[in-house]
Design an enzyme around this catalytic site. Structure first.
Site, PDB file in Angstrom:
ATOM      1  CB  SER A   1      -0.949  -0.009   1.199  1.00 23.66           C
ATOM      2  OG  SER A   1      -0.211  -0.148   2.393  1.00 23.66           O
TER       3      SER A   1
ATOM      4  CB  THR B   1      -1.389   6.219   4.380  1.00 24.50           C
ATOM      5  OG1 THR B   1      -2.307   6.250   3.308  1.00 24.50           O
ATOM      6  CG2 THR B   1      -0.401   7.347   4.248  1.00 24.50           C
TER       7      THR B   1
ATOM      8  CB  THR C   1      -0.494   6.240   0.513  1.00 27.93           C
ATOM      9  OG1 THR C   1      -1.319   5.086   0.496  1.00 27.93           O
ATOM     10  CG2 THR C   1      -1.191   7.340  -0.262  1.00 27.93           C
TER      11      THR C   1
ATOM     12  NE  ARG D   1      -8.631   7.703  -3.933  1.00 26.38           N
ATOM     13  CZ  ARG D   1      -7.995   7.511  -2.792  1.00 26.38           C
ATOM     14  NH1 ARG D   1      -6.713   7.288  -2.788  1.00 26.38           N
ATOM     15  NH2 ARG D   1      -8.628   7.522  -1.641  1.00 26.38           N
ATOM     16  CB  VAL D   2      -5.277  12.595  -5.992  1.00 30.35           C
ATOM     17  CG1 VAL D   2      -4.503  13.205  -4.832  1.00 30.35           C
ATOM     18  CG2 VAL D   2      -4.404  12.550  -7.249  1.00 30.35           C
ATOM     19  N   GLY D   3      -5.851  10.685  -3.269  1.00 26.34           N
ATOM     20  CA  GLY D   3      -6.477  10.634  -1.949  1.00 26.34           C
ATOM     21  C   GLY D   3      -6.080  11.820  -1.078  1.00 26.34           C
ATOM     22  CG  ASP D   4      -6.014  11.055   3.084  1.00 23.48           C
ATOM     23  OD1 ASP D   4      -5.984  10.059   2.329  1.00 23.48           O
ATOM     24  OD2 ASP D   4      -5.635  11.011   4.274  1.00 23.48           O
TER      25      ASP D   4
ATOM     26  CB  THR E   1      -3.919   5.706   7.797  1.00 26.67           C
ATOM     27  OG1 THR E   1      -3.958   4.589   6.890  1.00 26.67           O
ATOM     28  CG2 THR E   1      -4.358   5.249   9.178  1.00 26.67           C
ATOM     29  N   GLY E   2      -6.570   5.704   6.026  1.00 25.61           N
ATOM     30  CA  GLY E   2      -7.951   5.276   5.814  1.00 25.61           C
ATOM     31  C   GLY E   2      -8.559   5.953   4.603  1.00 25.61           C
TER      32      GLY E   2
ATOM     33  N   GLY F   1      -9.436   8.207   2.141  1.00 28.87           N
ATOM     34  CA  GLY F   1      -8.976   9.564   1.889  1.00 28.87           C
ATOM     35  C   GLY F   1     -10.080  10.533   1.535  1.00 28.87           C
TER      36      GLY F   1
HETATM   37  N1  ASP Z   1      -5.553   7.543   2.962  1.00 25.68           N
HETATM   38  C1  ASP Z   1      -5.045   6.833   1.818  1.00 25.68           C
HETATM   39  C2  ASP Z   1      -5.842   7.186   0.602  1.00 25.68           C
HETATM   40  O1  ASP Z   1      -7.035   7.365   0.682  1.00 25.68           O
HETATM   41  C3  ASP Z   1      -5.038   5.365   1.973  1.00 25.68           C
HETATM   42  C4  ASP Z   1      -5.009   4.752   3.352  1.00 25.68           C
HETATM   43  O2  ASP Z   1      -4.388   5.238   4.241  1.00 25.68           O
HETATM   44  O3  ASP Z   1      -5.632   3.713   3.611  1.00 25.68           O
HETATM   45  O4  ASP Z   1      -5.258   7.218  -0.459  1.00 25.68           O
END
Ligand code: ASP
Length: 292
Positions: free
Chosen positions: A54, A154, A172, A182-185, A205-206, A208
């Site tokens: 990941s 992440t 991440t 796609r771009v996350g947080d 984390t989680g 985004g």
């Molecule tokens: N926060 C990250 C994202 O959404 C992934 C993760 O931490 O699980 O890209």
């Protein structure tokens, strides 16, 4: 005003891969590095680890088989740098640091980020390992909608150095089999990571998308400014998410927070969440249960 924790470096990072990352960060500090050097070094360790699917090299790809990476850094002077949707570069966290230190910008994305990295001497490599390719091929047969918590994690590394200064890094490969682009947080300052050297630092984390919508890490730091403890600040930021989802979100978010006086905390929405804390010479994995 909080008393600054000095002469007692602390490293706080997400998940069990935070443990070896913390060790590398500790070494960076003992080699004379500052909080930013240590946070970057810890994050780089996770990016290199091909068993970690990941983050960085070996990360699971998007739905088209492209490994696209997001990362950011923030230092104790409030400077920040970020790269998003970068491909073929093993250490996006170090590219993010170069954006911070060697450009007048905060964020570079996609091709522009890759070309910038190459211009700074980063080697281009194929990030899709045989193992991740096999997983992706298997997924292609079913195209099953992945629940967010089963496909991404992440690494964020928050460091306080011996001077009491704070810095952080976050990196991440994001949501596995995500839409291309796609771009996350994680590369968004204030969402995936925020550092305020007067108050504290936080990282996420989680899922985004939900962290972005609540400007999660900034919120955690602001709550600490208002007097919430690190644990309370993380929980309160998650309360906003719980409320927005009528009390029943079906995804995971975890926050870690490090206050200027050296107090660390964490919280998560569901299930449980591991974080690694190195303090007073002990580097240990801790676990928090979900709020729901
Ligand atoms: N926060 C990250 C994202 O959404 C992934 C993760 O931490 O699980 O890209």
């Amino acid at each position: 005003m909080l008393r600054k924790n000095k002469n007692n470096p602390i490293i706080l990072s997400t998940w069990n891969f935070g443990l070896p990352a913390n060790e590398v960060a500790i070494k960076a500090l003992s080699d004379g590095g500052n909080a930013m050097d240590a946070a970057e070094a810890g994050a780089r360790h996770a990016e290199s680890d091909e068993e970690n699917n990941s983050v960085g090299y070996g990360g699971l790809p998007d739905e088209n088989g492209n490994v696209t990476l997001d990362a950011c850094v923030m230092d104790s002077n409030g400077n920040s740098g970020s790269v998003a949707f970068i491909q073929n570069i093993k250490h996006p966290v170090s590219v993010a640091r170069k954006v911070m230190e060697e450009t007048k910008h905060v964020m570079l994305v996609g091709e522009g980020a890759r070309k910038f990295a190459v211009s700074k001497g980063f080697k281009e490599i194929d990030l899709l390992t045989a193992k991740s390719k096999k997983e992706w091929k298997k997924w292609l047969k079913e195209r099953r909608e992945m629940t967010p918590h089963e496909t991404h994690d992440t690494i964020s590394v928050l460091v306080q150095d011996k001077n009491g200064d704070l810095a952080g890094a976050c990196t991440t490969s994001g949501w596995a089999y995500k839409m291309h682009g796609r771009v996350g947080d994680s590369p968004i300052i204030g969402a995936g990571l925020f550092v305020d050297n007067e108050v504290g630092s936080a990282a996420a984390t989680g899922l985004g998308e939900e962290v972005i919508k609540t400007t999660g890490s900034f919120l955690v730091v602001e709550l600490m400014r208002q007097g919430y403890s690190p644990n309370e600040a993380c929980s309160e930021a998650l309360n906003r998410v719980i409320k927005a989802h009528n009390g029943n979100p079906d995804f995971q978010i975890g926050y870690i927070a490090l206050r200027k006086d050296g107090k660390a905390g964490a919280a998560c929405l569901k299930w449980s969440f591991d974080y690694a804390l190195a303090k007073n010479g002990v580097n240990k994995l801790h676990n928090v249960n979900g709020m729901l």
